[in-house]
Design an enzyme around this catalytic site. Structure first.
Site, PDB file in Angstrom:
ATOM      1  N   GLU A 185       0.813  -1.220   0.000  1.00 11.92           N
ATOM      2  CA  GLU A 185       0.000   0.000   0.000  1.00 11.92           C
ATOM      3  C   GLU A 185       0.845   1.268   0.000  1.00 11.92           C
ATOM      4  O   GLU A 185       1.938   1.291   0.545  1.00 11.92           O
ATOM      5  CB  GLU A 185      -0.818   0.091   1.290  1.00 11.92           C
ATOM      6  CG  GLU A 185      -1.491  -1.154   1.688  1.00 11.92           C
ATOM      7  CD  GLU A 185      -2.110  -1.032   3.075  1.00 11.92           C
ATOM      8  OE1 GLU A 185      -2.839  -1.941   3.441  1.00 11.92           O
ATOM      9  OE2 GLU A 185      -1.860  -0.038   3.783  1.00 11.92           O
ATOM     10  N   CYS A 243       2.877   8.292   1.744  1.00 18.58           N
ATOM     11  CA  CYS A 243       3.363   7.304   2.699  1.00 18.58           C
ATOM     12  C   CYS A 243       3.640   6.010   1.936  1.00 18.58           C
ATOM     13  O   CYS A 243       2.757   5.494   1.262  1.00 18.58           O
ATOM     14  CB  CYS A 243       2.274   7.115   3.754  1.00 18.58           C
ATOM     15  SG  CYS A 243       2.564   5.742   4.865  1.00 18.58           S
ATOM     16  N   CYS A 271       5.289  -7.574   7.893  1.00 19.31           N
ATOM     17  CA  CYS A 271       6.290  -7.058   8.825  1.00 19.31           C
ATOM     18  C   CYS A 271       6.590  -8.132   9.855  1.00 19.31           C
ATOM     19  O   CYS A 271       5.691  -8.825  10.321  1.00 19.31           O
ATOM     20  CB  CYS A 271       5.781  -5.792   9.523  1.00 19.31           C
ATOM     21  SG  CYS A 271       7.034  -5.075  10.627  1.00 19.31           S
ATOM     22  N   CYS A 314       4.053  -5.877  16.141  1.00 16.14           N
ATOM     23  CA  CYS A 314       3.453  -5.039  17.183  1.00 16.14           C
ATOM     24  C   CYS A 314       1.998  -5.474  17.337  1.00 16.14           C
ATOM     25  O   CYS A 314       1.306  -5.710  16.355  1.00 16.14           O
ATOM     26  CB  CYS A 314       3.553  -3.562  16.816  1.00 16.14           C
ATOM     27  SG  CYS A 314       5.244  -3.028  16.559  1.00 16.14           S
ATOM     28  N   CYS A 355      -0.992  -3.780  15.332  1.00 18.83           N
ATOM     29  CA  CYS A 355      -0.787  -3.366  13.942  1.00 18.83           C
ATOM     30  C   CYS A 355      -1.228  -4.434  12.952  1.00 18.83           C
ATOM     31  O   CYS A 355      -0.923  -5.616  13.117  1.00 18.83           O
ATOM     32  CB  CYS A 355       0.700  -3.040  13.744  1.00 18.83           C
ATOM     33  SG  CYS A 355       1.126  -2.688  12.034  1.00 18.83           S
ATOM     34  N   CYS A 394      -1.319   1.649   8.669  1.00 21.84           N
ATOM     35  CA  CYS A 394      -0.571   0.774   7.770  1.00 21.84           C
ATOM     36  C   CYS A 394      -1.081  -0.653   7.779  1.00 21.84           C
ATOM     37  O   CYS A 394      -1.419  -1.210   8.790  1.00 21.84           O
ATOM     38  CB  CYS A 394       0.917   0.832   8.118  1.00 21.84           C
ATOM     39  SG  CYS A 394       1.351   0.032   9.662  1.00 21.84           S
TER      40      CYS A 394
HETATM   41  N1  SAH Z   1       7.397  -0.083  11.016  1.00 23.20           N
HETATM   42  C1  SAH Z   1       7.543   1.320  11.130  1.00 23.20           C
HETATM   43  C2  SAH Z   1       6.830   2.100  10.053  1.00 23.20           C
HETATM   44  C3  SAH Z   1       5.493   1.600   9.631  1.00 23.20           C
HETATM   45  S1  SAH Z   1       4.194   1.686  10.819  1.00 23.20           S
HETATM   46  C4  SAH Z   1       7.085   1.772  12.489  1.00 23.20           C
HETATM   47  O1  SAH Z   1       6.525   0.977  13.236  1.00 23.20           O
HETATM   48  O2  SAH Z   1       7.317   2.930  12.809  1.00 23.20           O
HETATM   49  C5  SAH Z   1       3.753   3.405  10.728  1.00 23.20           C
HETATM   50  C6  SAH Z   1       3.058   3.909  11.969  1.00 23.20           C
HETATM   51  O3  SAH Z   1       1.703   3.434  12.033  1.00 23.20           O
HETATM   52  C7  SAH Z   1       3.731   3.471  13.260  1.00 23.20           C
HETATM   53  O4  SAH Z   1       3.870   4.552  14.128  1.00 23.20           O
HETATM   54  C8  SAH Z   1       2.743   2.453  13.776  1.00 23.20           C
HETATM   55  O5  SAH Z   1       2.897   2.278  15.142  1.00 23.20           O
HETATM   56  C9  SAH Z   1       1.437   3.066  13.348  1.00 23.20           C
HETATM   57  N2  SAH Z   1       0.288   2.155  13.416  1.00 23.20           N
HETATM   58  C10 SAH Z   1       0.253   0.838  13.185  1.00 23.20           C
HETATM   59  N3  SAH Z   1      -0.991   0.347  13.357  1.00 23.20           N
HETATM   60  C11 SAH Z   1      -1.767   1.393  13.706  1.00 23.20           C
HETATM   61  C12 SAH Z   1      -3.150   1.531  14.031  1.00 23.20           C
HETATM   62  N4  SAH Z   1      -3.975   0.500  14.001  1.00 23.20           N
HETATM   63  N5  SAH Z   1      -3.604   2.771  14.352  1.00 23.20           N
HETATM   64  C13 SAH Z   1      -2.774   3.837  14.361  1.00 23.20           C
HETATM   65  N6  SAH Z   1      -1.464   3.765  14.069  1.00 23.20           N
HETATM   66  C14 SAH Z   1      -0.963   2.557  13.751  1.00 23.20           C
HETATM   67 FE1  SF4 Z   2       5.830  -3.551  11.838  1.00 30.35          FE
HETATM   68 FE2  SF4 Z   2       3.446  -2.482  12.272  1.00 30.35          FE
HETATM   69 FE3  SF4 Z   2       5.199  -2.694  14.273  1.00 30.35          FE
HETATM   70 FE4  SF4 Z   2       5.637  -0.910  12.293  1.00 30.35          FE
HETATM   71  S1  SF4 Z   2       3.949  -0.900  13.754  1.00 30.35           S
HETATM   72  S2  SF4 Z   2       7.118  -2.385  13.205  1.00 30.35           S
HETATM   73  S3  SF4 Z   2       4.769  -2.048  10.556  1.00 30.35           S
HETATM   74  S4  SF4 Z   2       4.247  -4.424  13.166  1.00 30.35           S
END
Ligand code: SAH
Ligand code: SF4
Length: 355
Positions: free
Chosen positions: A83, A104, A111, A115, A118, A342
């Site tokens: 995306e 973006c 990934c 997390c 996510c 994301c």
């Molecule tokens: N992996 C990198 C970049 C991609 S994620 C990172 O973690 O920074 C980009 C951002 O989206 C990160 O700050 C992540 O924590 C946030 N993110 C992921 N899932 C989300 C959600 N459901 N709602 C809001 N932000 C989210």
């Molecule tokens: Fe990976 Fe999502 Fe964690 Fe970013 S926030 S490191 S994309 S699992």
């Protein structure tokens, strides 16, 4: 890369200005076929087409929201989905001038960091994106926009801000990311200033140091989401590998080398990290690193149990930080109604395809 093309063209005994012409077709005009490159001689085009491929991205799905944030879902040759999200007139979130069009982009398929909140991590990691697949997200969106707006003037650019915050952990695909960013930054390439490029990481401390040693001045955003190891361990497995102390030391190093270019991302998740007890340790970290804080209400992911705090609780957290004299913004994110966080559109599409 320019040097690679130069070397190849030198081998082929092509004059140097041909390199400029080719780069112009590739990066300025977004050509999708060798035949379109009308000022290159036919034999050269034939030679190029034998040795290189002009792979584009296939647009599978485009979602626009009311406030015109647009989300692109692309299919790669191996049928993986990635995306990119186009956010017009972004307020100055990372210290850049406002009124910029921001894209973006993704750096990996899936990934590995998992997390808990996510969508990108839900189905694990599939592979790294190649440099051209990262660059192509920018070119493909530019192409789409030119077709859409009838804006065909060569050289007109749509995107002047990049955030590396799509699917994947950018710093886990370090070499390909750097190669792509050098192309996107180069005057002969994307022409996007390094200060207009923000790399976001969940906290890969050694790579943050490596990034600090790069000559280019990228902005750095840390997905902090918790100001104590206790909170971070609960939602971000990466914190067990690089606990806060290590992360903060790496950020300190980054700040010393690069100056004030750090942002903390802090998603507000109800009952997890939105308690006022987090404000003090968070303010301490921000003060130490001269970081600003972007608060982002959690975007609900189907199948996950987390929710966002209500508006009152969000505001309470924000103003508590402000009282600590920390620069803070509460992002009412624009893409909420189109799954802009994301990995969410991909996840939904894959689930629909599987159903
Ligand atoms: N992996 C990198 C970049 C991609 S994620 C990172 O973690 O920074 C980009 C951002 O989206 C990160 O700050 C992540 O924590 C946030 N993110 C992921 N899932 C989300 C959600 N459901 N709602 C809001 N932000 C989210
Ligand atoms: Fe990976 Fe999502 Fe964690 Fe970013 S926030 S490191 S994309 S699992």
């Amino acid at each position: 890369m320019r040097e690679e093309i130069e070397a190849r063209f030198a081998d082929w005994k092509e004059p140097a200005y041909r390199v400029t012409q080719l780069l112009d077709w590739l990066y300025r005009r977004g050509a999708t076929s060798w035949d379109a490159m009308s000022n290159l001689p036919k034999p050269l085009r034939a030679r190029l087409s034998e040795q290189f491929s002009l792979r584009g991205l296939d647009l599978v799905r485009l979602q626009g929201s009311r406030d015109t944030t647009q989300k692109f879902l692309w299919r790669l040759e191996d049928h993986s989905l990635i995306e990119s999200v186009l956010i017009p007139a972004n307020p100055a979130l990372y210290g850049e001038a406002s009124d910029r069009r921001t894209l973006c982009v993704s750096t990996q398929v899936g990934c590995a960091y998992g997390c808990r909140f996510c969508a990108s991590g839900l189905e694990g990691w599939k592979r790294n994106l190649r440099p051209d697949e990262i660059v192509e997200q920018v070119l493909a969106v530019e192409r789409w926009w030119k077709a859409e707006s009838g804006e065909s003037k060569s050289g007109a650019r749509l995107i002047d801000n990049l955030v590396i915050m799509g699917m994947g952990e950018p710093l886990a695909n370090y070499d390909n990311l750097m190669k792509a960013l050098r192309i996107l930054n180069a005057p002969w390439g994307g022409g996007i200033g390094a200060r207009k490029i923000t790399v976001s990481t969940s906290g890969l401390a050694p790579q943050i140091r490596k990034l600090a040693d790069e000559p280019l001045q990228f902005r750095l955003a840390i997905s902090l989401h918790g100001a104590t190891d206790e909170v971070r361990n609960r939602i971000m497995p990466v914190n067990r590998k690089y606990p806060l102390k290590e992360l903060v030391d790496a950020c300190e190093y980054y700040r010393q080398k690069k100056g004030r270019m750090l942002t903390f991302e802090y998603i507000l998740i109800a009952g997890v990290n939105d308690g006022l007890d987090q404000v003090k340790p968070l303010a301490q970290l921000a003060r130490r690193l001269h970081a600003k804080i972007n608060l982002i209400p959690y975007n609900i992911v189907e199948g996950l149990e987390w929710t966002r705090p209500d508006d009152v609780a969000q505001e309470r957290f924000r103003s508590a930080l402000e009282k600590q004299k920390i620069p803070v913004t509460l992002r009412r994110e624009k893409g909420h109604d189109i799954d802009a966080a994301c990995g969410q559109l991909r996840l939904r599409t894959e689930r629909e395809l599987a159903a």
